[in-house]
Scaffold this motif. Structure first.
Motif, PDB file in Angstrom:
ATOM      1  N   TRP A 136       0.778  -1.332   0.010  1.00 42.35           N
ATOM      2  CA  TRP A 136      -0.041  -0.093   0.033  1.00 42.35           C
ATOM      3  C   TRP A 136       0.756   1.087  -0.011  1.00 42.35           C
ATOM      4  N   LYS A 137       2.078   1.108   0.656  1.00 44.38           N
ATOM      5  CA  LYS A 137       3.203   2.411   0.666  1.00 44.38           C
ATOM      6  C   LYS A 137       3.214   2.902  -0.563  1.00 44.38           C
ATOM      7  N   GLU A 138       3.518   1.793  -1.481  1.00 43.81           N
ATOM      8  CA  GLU A 138       3.846   2.402  -2.904  1.00 43.81           C
ATOM      9  C   GLU A 138       2.893   3.217  -3.572  1.00 43.81           C
ATOM     10  N   LYS A 139       1.721   2.928  -3.391  1.00 40.46           N
ATOM     11  CA  LYS A 139       0.439   3.737  -3.998  1.00 40.46           C
ATOM     12  C   LYS A 139       0.531   5.448  -3.326  1.00 40.46           C
ATOM     13  N   ILE A 140       0.774   5.253  -1.903  1.00 35.54           N
ATOM     14  CA  ILE A 140       0.748   6.628  -1.486  1.00 35.54           C
ATOM     15  C   ILE A 140       2.140   7.455  -1.775  1.00 35.54           C
ATOM     16  N   ILE A 141       3.400   6.864  -1.784  1.00 33.52           N
ATOM     17  CA  ILE A 141       4.527   7.647  -1.887  1.00 33.52           C
ATOM     18  C   ILE A 141       4.634   8.060  -3.514  1.00 33.52           C
ATOM     19  N   GLU A 142       3.833   7.356  -4.665  1.00 27.96           N
ATOM     20  CA  GLU A 142       4.093   7.790  -5.794  1.00 27.96           C
ATOM     21  C   GLU A 142       3.469   8.865  -6.083  1.00 27.96           C
ATOM     22  N   THR A 143       2.423   9.446  -5.282  1.00 28.34           N
ATOM     23  CA  THR A 143       1.504  10.480  -5.335  1.00 28.34           C
ATOM     24  C   THR A 143       2.236  11.692  -4.986  1.00 28.34           C
ATOM     25  N   TRP A 144       3.244  11.619  -3.992  1.00 28.72           N
ATOM     26  CA  TRP A 144       3.693  12.768  -3.372  1.00 28.72           C
ATOM     27  C   TRP A 144       5.139  13.002  -3.553  1.00 28.72           C
ATOM     28  N   ASN A 145       5.554  14.225  -3.384  1.00 28.67           N
ATOM     29  CA  ASN A 145       7.203  14.523  -2.904  1.00 28.67           C
ATOM     30  C   ASN A 145       7.213  14.974  -1.492  1.00 28.67           C
ATOM     31  N   ILE A 146       8.157  14.032  -0.886  1.00 31.78           N
ATOM     32  CA  ILE A 146       8.039  14.454   0.746  1.00 31.78           C
ATOM     33  C   ILE A 146       9.238  15.272   1.200  1.00 31.78           C
ATOM     34  N   GLY A 147       9.209  15.934   2.263  1.00 34.20           N
ATOM     35  CA  GLY A 147      10.458  16.700   2.613  1.00 34.20           C
ATOM     36  C   GLY A 147      10.419  18.184   2.708  1.00 34.20           C
ATOM     37  N   GLU A 148      11.289  18.780   3.312  1.00 31.81           N
ATOM     38  CA  GLU A 148      11.185  20.254   3.127  1.00 31.81           C
ATOM     39  C   GLU A 148      11.510  20.936   1.841  1.00 31.81           C
ATOM     40  N   LYS A 149      12.396  20.406   1.034  1.00 33.43           N
ATOM     41  CA  LYS A 149      12.737  20.912  -0.237  1.00 33.43           C
ATOM     42  C   LYS A 149      11.410  21.041  -1.141  1.00 33.43           C
ATOM     43  N   ALA A 150      10.892  19.479  -0.963  1.00 34.26           N
ATOM     44  CA  ALA A 150       9.332  19.397  -1.691  1.00 34.26           C
ATOM     45  C   ALA A 150       8.377  20.383  -1.311  1.00 34.26           C
ATOM     46  N   ALA A 151       8.380  20.664   0.006  1.00 32.66           N
ATOM     47  CA  ALA A 151       7.235  21.400   0.537  1.00 32.66           C
ATOM     48  C   ALA A 151       7.477  22.963   0.004  1.00 32.66           C
ATOM     49  N   ASN A 152       8.647  23.489  -0.074  1.00 32.98           N
ATOM     50  CA  ASN A 152       8.977  24.842  -0.615  1.00 32.98           C
ATOM     51  C   ASN A 152       8.589  24.942  -1.996  1.00 32.98           C
ATOM     52  N   THR A 207      -4.324   7.714  -2.568  1.00 34.71           N
ATOM     53  CA  THR A 207      -3.256   8.562  -2.498  1.00 34.71           C
ATOM     54  C   THR A 207      -2.968   9.270  -0.910  1.00 34.71           C
ATOM     55  N   GLY A 208      -3.936   8.677  -0.043  1.00 29.88           N
ATOM     56  CA  GLY A 208      -3.667   9.261   1.311  1.00 29.88           C
ATOM     57  C   GLY A 208      -4.153  10.704   1.455  1.00 29.88           C
ATOM     58  N   TYR A 209      -4.980  10.969   0.482  1.00 25.20           N
ATOM     59  CA  TYR A 209      -5.472  12.660   0.579  1.00 25.20           C
ATOM     60  C   TYR A 209      -6.895  12.413  -0.163  1.00 25.20           C
ATOM     61  N   MET A 210      -7.491  13.723   0.207  1.00 28.53           N
ATOM     62  CA  MET A 210      -8.970  13.703  -0.325  1.00 28.53           C
ATOM     63  C   MET A 210      -9.103  15.333  -0.587  1.00 28.53           C
ATOM     64  N   HIS A 211      -9.656  15.545  -1.714  1.00 28.35           N
ATOM     65  CA  HIS A 211     -10.024  17.190  -1.926  1.00 28.35           C
ATOM     66  C   HIS A 211     -10.996  17.383  -0.922  1.00 28.35           C
ATOM     67  N   ASN A 212     -10.929  18.981  -0.475  1.00 27.07           N
ATOM     68  CA  ASN A 212     -11.729  19.217   0.591  1.00 27.07           C
ATOM     69  C   ASN A 212     -13.047  19.300   0.240  1.00 27.07           C
ATOM     70  N   ARG A 213     -13.586  19.661  -0.817  1.00 22.81           N
ATOM     71  CA  ARG A 213     -15.003  19.445  -1.313  1.00 22.81           C
ATOM     72  C   ARG A 213     -15.596  18.185  -0.976  1.00 22.81           C
ATOM     73  N   LEU A 214     -14.689  16.967  -1.386  1.00 22.37           N
ATOM     74  CA  LEU A 214     -15.126  15.543  -1.242  1.00 22.37           C
ATOM     75  C   LEU A 214     -14.952  15.182   0.132  1.00 22.37           C
ATOM     76  N   ARG A 215     -14.287  15.805   1.007  1.00 18.63           N
ATOM     77  CA  ARG A 215     -14.248  15.520   2.564  1.00 18.63           C
ATOM     78  C   ARG A 215     -15.726  15.929   3.045  1.00 18.63           C
ATOM     79  N   MET A 216     -16.169  17.216   2.471  1.00 14.61           N
ATOM     80  CA  MET A 216     -17.550  17.523   3.136  1.00 14.61           C
ATOM     81  C   MET A 216     -18.678  16.588   2.549  1.00 14.61           C
ATOM     82  N   ILE A 217     -18.553  16.293   1.080  1.00 16.62           N
ATOM     83  CA  ILE A 217     -19.568  15.440   0.584  1.00 16.62           C
ATOM     84  C   ILE A 217     -19.614  13.952   1.292  1.00 16.62           C
ATOM     85  N   VAL A 218     -18.439  13.447   1.294  1.00 13.66           N
ATOM     86  CA  VAL A 218     -18.422  11.918   2.035  1.00 13.66           C
ATOM     87  C   VAL A 218     -19.022  12.018   3.255  1.00 13.66           C
ATOM     88  N   GLY A 219     -18.264  13.098   4.233  1.00 10.18           N
ATOM     89  CA  GLY A 219     -18.687  13.126   5.328  1.00 10.18           C
ATOM     90  C   GLY A 219     -20.259  13.330   5.737  1.00 10.18           C
TER      91      GLY A 219
END
Length: 478
Positions: A194-210, A338-350
């Motif tokens: 499962w971790k492979e699905k998560i990490i292929e979606t993101w760039n992780i770390g301080e440099k990636a955040a900036n 992806t370990g993430y959900m768009h905020n509009r969808l968070r409201m709809i599924v909630g």
């Protein structure tokens, strides 16, 4: 005899830039940077599965930034810090504050006990724009409604601290007597793929955040006010996991946008809206600070008597994205993959979980906590209380999102649903959000077999809505 050496205790501040505790610690002398995986203290809300994946790779990046001098340990933080201080004769500990209730209690105890041992404790604000105690009503009580909190409280309080430069030099103390662990020995990564699905979606770390902040400001902040509502558009920052883990500070994000606002470079309605979203992040942490039972107890006590259902089959269908409502299923599958959900969808599924399925908001909160890479106790708890109608400044309980009209309005071209629910991708837009209403010939042409390769709706949207409204009416009259 104690040496002029400091421990820099890393928590949710996985960065070198704008790091008040790190900046202060290196001025004293040599440092020992340590990350302690302390999952012993919280009775609930131990780090979720997706969060552990993110944490592993973020710590990996951070260790390189610390010239591979960052050390690791696992267990009770007080025991470990005491042992490290004694074994290496440490004189100071520096940390940036965190605000989960159990963390506050733990840190207070550590502070008191370390002082008795002659170790000086130095704490800083590295994760909020405003400390909770800086923003109170005139009578000294906390706000419970966002708009006055943000407009009257935050924007009239002292301006947030401007970001600090990263230390130009760090002197490391070589640990000789303390036995520490490797990153792998923290056992953060799950055994399955499962971790492979998560990490292929993101760039992780301080440099990636900036980099992500720069990309957002340069090309996606424009039209943020409207564009953020459409899940297939790129008008959201996706900075939440970086902010949660402290790979970037809220001060860095705030002033990057605030300065554009002041210069009039971006449309003010877009910058104002984004800054107010940063305000919501602050408000969630503020609520958790003043109402520490937020993750478990309704802020509006009348909901303690609400008659929630208990249906494991409905819950599993919702978790797996198999409800028969395409916009709901797309959101839940985005979360899982992806370990993430768009905020509009968070409201709809909630809304669907608590109002159409009548399942307790605790069930949604627990699932999000385990699946989100940005799982933040304050934001997750306050968000679920908001959608359930039982929190501070909450959406009225009778506001129930219709998954069909929400899909038509915010995914009109069907790009989002087709991406995450490919088995119905050949349906025309007219029936994409309500495939059960499609004529047989259209279903056949699209190779959709309801009840076989895509489920029929698990509840009727109108009947379930009325059931929810009736339950709420009973609550009001009780």
């Amino acid at each position: 005899m104690k040496q002029n050496v400091s421990i820099y205790w890393i928590r949710q501040d996985l960065r070198l830039n704008d790091n008040p505790a790190l900046t202060a610690s290196v001025k004293i002398g040599s440092i020992i940077p340590i990350y302690i995986l302390d999952d012993e203290n919280p009775k609930e809300h131990k780090i979720g599965s997706s969060s552990k994946i993110w944490l592993h790779y973020s710590l990996q990046k951070l260790r390189k930034q610390f010239d591979n001098k960052l050390i690791f340990s696992k267990g009770n933080s007080e025991v470990i810090l005491t042992e490290l201080c004694q074994s290496e004769s440490i004189s100071n500990i520096f940390w940036n504050r965190v605000y989960e209730p159990w963390s506050i209690s733990r840190d207070k105890k550590i502070k008191e006990n370390m002082k008795k041992e002659g170790v000086e404790i130095n704490t800083f604000n590295g994760s909020l724009l405003w400390e909770p105690w800086q923003v109170l009503k005139n009578d000294g009580t906390p706000y419970r409604v966002f708009t006055p909190y943000y407009r009257r409280g935050c924007l009239n309080a002292n301006e947030p601290r401007r970001p600090l430069e990263k230390p130009w030099r760090i002197d490391y103390f070589e640990v000789k007597n303390f036995k520490y662990l490797t990153i792998d020995q923290l056992n953060l990564l799950p055994k399955h793929a499962w971790k492979e699905k998560i990490i292929e979606t993101w760039n992780i770390g301080e440099k990636a955040a900036n980099r992500r902040l720069d990309e957002f400001v340069e090309s996606e902040l424009n039209d943020y006010k409207e564009g953020r509502n459409f899940p297939s558009k790129k008008n959201v920052s996706r900075l939440s996991p970086h902010l949660h883990w402290g790979e970037i500070s809220p001060n860095t994000v705030w002033f990057k946008v605030w300065d554009l606002n002041q210069l009039g470079i971006q449309h003010q309605q877009d910058t104002d809206t984004f800054l107010s979203e940063m305000g919501w992040r602050e408000f969630s942490n503020y609520l958790l600070y003043y109402f520490p039972e937020l993750p478990r107890k309704n802020l509006q006590k009348k909901f303690d008597n609400f008659s929630w259902d208990n249906n494991p089959l409905f819950l599993k269908a919702w978790q797996k994205g198999q409800t028969g409502y395409p916009i709901i299923d797309a959101g839940m599958r985005e979360l899982w993959s992806t370990g993430y959900m768009h905020n509009r969808l968070r409201m709809i599924v909630g809304s669907f979980l608590v109002k159409n399925l009548l399942l307790h908001w605790h069930e949604g909160e627990k699932w999000f906590w385990d699946c989100l890479v940005d799982a933040n106790l304050a934001s997750n708890s306050s968000g679920w209380q908001w959608i359930a109608g039982c929190g501070a400044d909450a959406a009225p309980y009778f506001r129930i999102f219709n998954p069909i009209t929400q899909g038509l309005k915010f995914d009109a071209d069907g790009d989002y649903v087709r991406k995450f629910v490919p088995e119905i991708s050949l349906l025309p837009n007219k029936f994409l959000f309500n495939p059960w209403e499609a004529p047989d010939d259209i279903l056949k042409k699209a190779n959709v077999k309801l009840g076989e390769n895509y489920p029929k709706p698990i509840v009727d949207i109108k009947t379930s809505r009325q059931k929810a409204l009736s339950a709420f009416a009973k609550l009001k009259s009780s």
